[in-house]
Design a protein around this motif. Sequence first.
Motif, short mmCIF file in Angstrom:
data_model
loop_
_atom_site.label_atom_id
_atom_site.label_comp_id
_atom_site.label_asym_id
_atom_site.label_seq_id
_atom_site.Cartn_x
_atom_site.Cartn_y
_atom_site.Cartn_z
N GLY A 71 -11.81 56.42 86.87
CA GLY A 71 -11.44 55.53 85.98
C GLY A 71 -11.86 54.36 85.92
O GLY A 71 -12.00 53.88 87.07
N ASP A 165 -11.59 51.94 75.77
CA ASP A 165 -10.22 52.25 75.56
C ASP A 165 -9.62 51.24 74.97
O ASP A 165 -9.89 49.99 74.50
N VAL A 204 -6.67 57.76 78.77
CA VAL A 204 -6.46 59.02 79.63
C VAL A 204 -7.47 60.06 78.89
O VAL A 204 -7.53 61.15 79.24
N ALA A 226 -12.86 58.89 82.87
CA ALA A 226 -11.75 58.43 81.74
C ALA A 226 -11.91 57.31 81.06
O ALA A 226 -12.84 56.43 81.61
N LEU A 279 -2.09 53.72 77.81
CA LEU A 279 -1.21 55.06 77.53
C LEU A 279 -1.03 55.28 76.25
O LEU A 279 -0.64 54.22 75.34
N LEU A 429 -5.36 56.90 85.75
CA LEU A 429 -5.70 57.21 84.33
C LEU A 429 -6.78 58.55 84.49
O LEU A 429 -6.81 59.38 83.61
N ILE A 432 -4.80 61.66 85.06
CA ILE A 432 -4.15 62.16 84.01
C ILE A 432 -5.26 63.15 83.23
O ILE A 432 -4.97 64.19 82.66
N ALA A 433 -6.40 62.24 83.02
CA ALA A 433 -7.66 62.86 82.07
C ALA A 433 -7.77 64.23 82.77
O ALA A 433 -8.38 64.97 82.02
N PRO A 439 2.52 60.50 81.72
CA PRO A 439 2.19 59.16 82.49
C PRO A 439 3.27 58.79 83.26
O PRO A 439 3.11 58.11 84.55
N CYS A 443 2.05 57.76 86.90
CA CYS A 443 2.15 56.51 86.88
C CYS A 443 3.45 56.11 87.55
O CYS A 443 4.16 55.38 86.85
#
Length: 483
Positions: A71, A165, A204, A226, A279, A429, A432-433, A439, A443
């Motif tokens: 990330g 992002d 993500v 990510a 997020l 992140l 999660i990806a 999250p 997180c």
Amino acid sequence: MFLGIDIGTSGVKAVVLDERGAVVAQGVAALTVQRPHPLWSEQDADAWWQATDAAVRALPADVRRAVRGVGVAGQMHGATLLGEDDRPLRPAILWNDGRSHAECAELDAAADFRGIAGNLVMPGFTAPKLAWVRRHEPETFAKVRTVLLPKDHVRLRMTGEKASDVSDAAGTLWLDVAKRDWSDALLAATGLSRAQMPRAVEGVAVTGTLRAEVAEAWGMAGVPVAGGGGDNAAGAAGVGVVTDGDALLSLGTSGVIFVATKDFRPNPARAVHAFCHCLPGLWHQMSVHLSAAACIDWVARLTGAAGAAELFARAEAAGPASGPEIFLPYLSGERTPHNDAEVRGGFLGLDHDTSPERLAQAVLEGVAFALADGLDALRDAGTTVNRLSVIGGGARSRYWGQTIAAALGVELVYLSGGEVGPALGAARLAQIAVDGGAPADVCVPPPVSHTIAADPLLAERLAPKRARFVDAYPRITPNRTRA
């Protein structure tokens, strides 16, 4: 394991987390800022990649081999202008560059930046930087094929993909923040089009994989990368500020109070920033102060202190409100609540008894008072903040925290590993990806190291100096008006 990379202003940090969220390794590499003219602040975009490579290679080889996702986080707003060959056309113009004030007024009149982007047009944002280049370097502007933010330039070098992002993209002033997509109208006002933007993604989302030559050089596989986040949003993800009303204080080069929100709540009248979170389905409000821990480093050099630790010790030796000295921390101008790129810092109230110790204490107080100004602006916007999680290099000083808590009237919560900052969130992140998961489950806040409550007696002692601080700004800017 998951690698988080943070492209900061003063350096690049690489952090590896295991599947339980524990930090297992860190690597760092320094960066420098160039200031060729007054108000200018620039960096060589290639230096970001060189520092990233050095920070990652500083990690143990066995840790790098175990990385399953990457990330990226980074300093926001920087204008990296690429030509047809995807090479930088000029040095990147950074977030704390103040040259584009005239262009801000023109852009503000040209399109509904306040309504669509949800923010005042300030020199720190990316759009006015491009307007400045368009006016002053037209030959460069004509060659621009892509505009990337700092971390997204590093992403391009890592993956060959152009993506940003939405938390970072919101800081360009070209994003329709409510819709989480580029605004053709705001781009057109700057003489640009969607074709010159990277694709906008959630933090993500998988944006690509490490190029073969990069993976080989780092001793990794071609793992997913990510979307990541702007530094503040990624820092928030790293410490669990992921539900409506959660808040943090970031004490890095700049100072930021960040509040997560379940919807888009702009308040440009007080120079409060309203951006997307990194997020999905979340936004956030921020008060932003361009110089925070940067002031500590500056006064340490000025007074011959060996570093921040010695500076904090000197301040503690003097004690709170120990002298009449007032410090205005506007070394790079200011955003919230003044939106003033031209104002500069200074000391007031010096006398024959002023000492390095009292100067150090005044600087700690001055930054705290500026943060209190920002918190007042958030409260004016209807935001309630009673406690703040603290991250960033400035989180190392408990003494400074006592001054900040008293000035803001809030409880400060210090988290173990919180000083890791945005790189921690970037790694989460990436997790999660790659692995999925909610999250709120990934997180999670790190363990609490300690808390600092607002001391009412200290607040009372600081109050007269805070009043003088608030009174000083209009007195040092008598002949200038602001939006």
